[in-house]
Design a protein around this motif. Structure first.
Motif, PDB file in Angstrom:
ATOM      1  N   UNK A   2       0.844  -1.204   0.000  1.00 59.89           N
ATOM      2  CA  UNK A   2       0.000   0.000   0.000  1.00 59.89           C
ATOM      3  C   UNK A   2       0.875   1.249   0.000  1.00 59.89           C
ATOM      4  N   UNK A   3       1.918   1.244   0.841  1.00 62.59           N
ATOM      5  CA  UNK A   3       2.818   2.411   0.918  1.00 62.59           C
ATOM      6  C   UNK A   3       3.560   2.608  -0.406  1.00 62.59           C
ATOM      7  N   UNK A   4       4.001   1.505  -1.019  1.00 66.45           N
ATOM      8  CA  UNK A   4       4.686   1.600  -2.324  1.00 66.45           C
ATOM      9  C   UNK A   4       3.752   2.210  -3.371  1.00 66.45           C
ATOM     10  N   UNK A   5       2.477   1.810  -3.333  1.00 66.63           N
ATOM     11  CA  UNK A   5       1.485   2.377  -4.266  1.00 66.63           C
ATOM     12  C   UNK A   5       1.301   3.868  -4.011  1.00 66.63           C
ATOM     13  N   UNK A   6       1.327   4.242  -2.709  1.00 61.96           N
ATOM     14  CA  UNK A   6       1.176   5.667  -2.362  1.00 61.96           C
ATOM     15  C   UNK A   6       2.370   6.482  -2.868  1.00 61.96           C
ATOM     16  N   UNK A   7       3.566   5.903  -2.782  1.00 61.47           N
ATOM     17  CA  UNK A   7       4.769   6.579  -3.310  1.00 61.47           C
ATOM     18  C   UNK A   7       4.658   6.766  -4.826  1.00 61.47           C
ATOM     19  N   UNK A   8       4.198   5.721  -5.513  1.00 56.89           N
ATOM     20  CA  UNK A   8       4.014   5.815  -6.979  1.00 56.89           C
ATOM     21  C   UNK A   8       3.023   6.918  -7.324  1.00 56.89           C
ATOM     22  N   UNK A   9       1.942   6.967  -6.519  1.00 55.30           N
ATOM     23  CA  UNK A   9       0.914   7.997  -6.756  1.00 55.30           C
ATOM     24  C   UNK A   9       1.504   9.397  -6.581  1.00 55.30           C
ATOM     25  N   UNK A  10       2.318   9.576  -5.529  1.00 58.46           N
ATOM     26  CA  UNK A  10       2.932  10.891  -5.283  1.00 58.46           C
ATOM     27  C   UNK A  10       3.943  11.237  -6.375  1.00 58.46           C
ATOM     28  N   UNK A  11       4.672  10.248  -6.857  1.00 59.89           N
ATOM     29  CA  UNK A  11       5.619  10.480  -7.957  1.00 59.89           C
ATOM     30  C   UNK A  11       4.884  10.904  -9.233  1.00 59.89           C
ATOM     31  N   UNK A  12       3.744  10.253  -9.466  1.00 58.23           N
ATOM     32  CA  UNK A  12       2.918  10.634 -10.627  1.00 58.23           C
ATOM     33  C   UNK A  12       2.404  12.064 -10.480  1.00 58.23           C
TER      34      UNK A  12
END
Length: 260
Positions: free
Chosen positions: A63-73
């Motif tokens: 979940x945290x990795x997905x949140x990081x990807x979202x913030x990078x996007x």
């Protein structure tokens, strides 16, 4: 018409004492296992709980990795918008449009800063969770290994004793069926209330087996007469004379030897 043969008190006492010897042998077998089955069960629950925790921690990481990807996007989108607004500023016709675009650029820059801050926080969470995962995994491996040894220990004991125990349980049921319900109920009640589950004991050196209380000579004579069922007034146990006890013990020990 044939009449049903009356079971004598002596026969009742012999059957009861045989049942006691069988049940005591079953107790011995179960005592060998001791707390091991419960220990194995507790270890299984502990290992299962840690496994569930590891799965939960791993899911949290994803979940945290997905949140990081979202913030990078979000950062990339903001950079694209800044580039777009900067290009539009080169073609504005008045200060109002220029200032409006400048505010949009400033807003996107703040969004980038916020996203970068969030990413930093998320990475700190990942580091913390990875540390917990490592500690939990080490503990899981240790307890799993311990469980494996305890299961092997229990399986070895079961392998050695299970066949004998099952045969003895069947024998116990056979002897139970020979005893009148009222007497068997009394036997079970006494057995559950006394130490070592001994509901029927022999008189030893003038005292109730396992007890220091002496039995009056007259009562000892009555016990040896085998004409009525006599209980110890102190422990409530049913009493038999030493000769009867020795005869039945020899008989049952021969049976137990065949079961091993």
């Amino acid at each position: 018409m044939a009449t049903k043969t009356e079971v004598t008190v002596e026969e009742k006492l012999r059957t009861l004492y045989d049942l006691q010897l069988i049940d005591s042998r079953i107790d011995e077998i179960r005592n060998v296992r001791g707390e091991l089955p419960l220990e194995v069960e507790d270890l299984e629950d502990e290992v299962a709980g840690m496994n569930t925790r590891l799965e939960k921690l791993q899911a949290d990481l994803e979940v945290i990795e997905d949140q990081i990807k979202e913030k990078k996007n979000n950062i990339e989108e903001s950079k694209t918008l800044i580039k777009k607004y900067s290009t539009q500023q080169d073609n504005v016709r008045n200060n109002r449009e220029y200032n409006s675009l400048s505010k949009e650029i400033e807003y996107q820059e703040l969004e980038i800063q916020l996203s970068e801050k969030n990413i930093k926080e998320f990475r700190a969470q990942i580091e913390q969770k990875n540390q917990v995962i490592e500690e939990t995994q080490n503990r899981y491996n240790e307890r799993s290994e311990h469980l494996k040894h305890k299961q092997a220990e229990l399986n070895e004991i079961l392998k050695e004793t299970e066949k004998e125990e099952q045969t003895l349980i069947k024998e116990s049921e056979k002897y139970e069926a020979k005893i009148e319900p009222r007497l068997f109920k009394a036997y079970k009640r006494i057995r559950s209330n006394v130490r070592n589950g001994l509901a029927i004991v022999a008189v030893e050196r003038g005292a109730s087996g396992g007890s220091f209380f002496t039995i009056p000579p007259q009562v000892q004579v009555e016990i040896a007469g085998r004409k009525k069922i006599i209980t110890d007034e102190h422990s409530g146990r049913i009493l038999v004379d030493p000769d009867l006890a020795n005869e039945e013990r020899e008989k049952m020990e021969a049976m137990f030897a065949k079961l091993k």
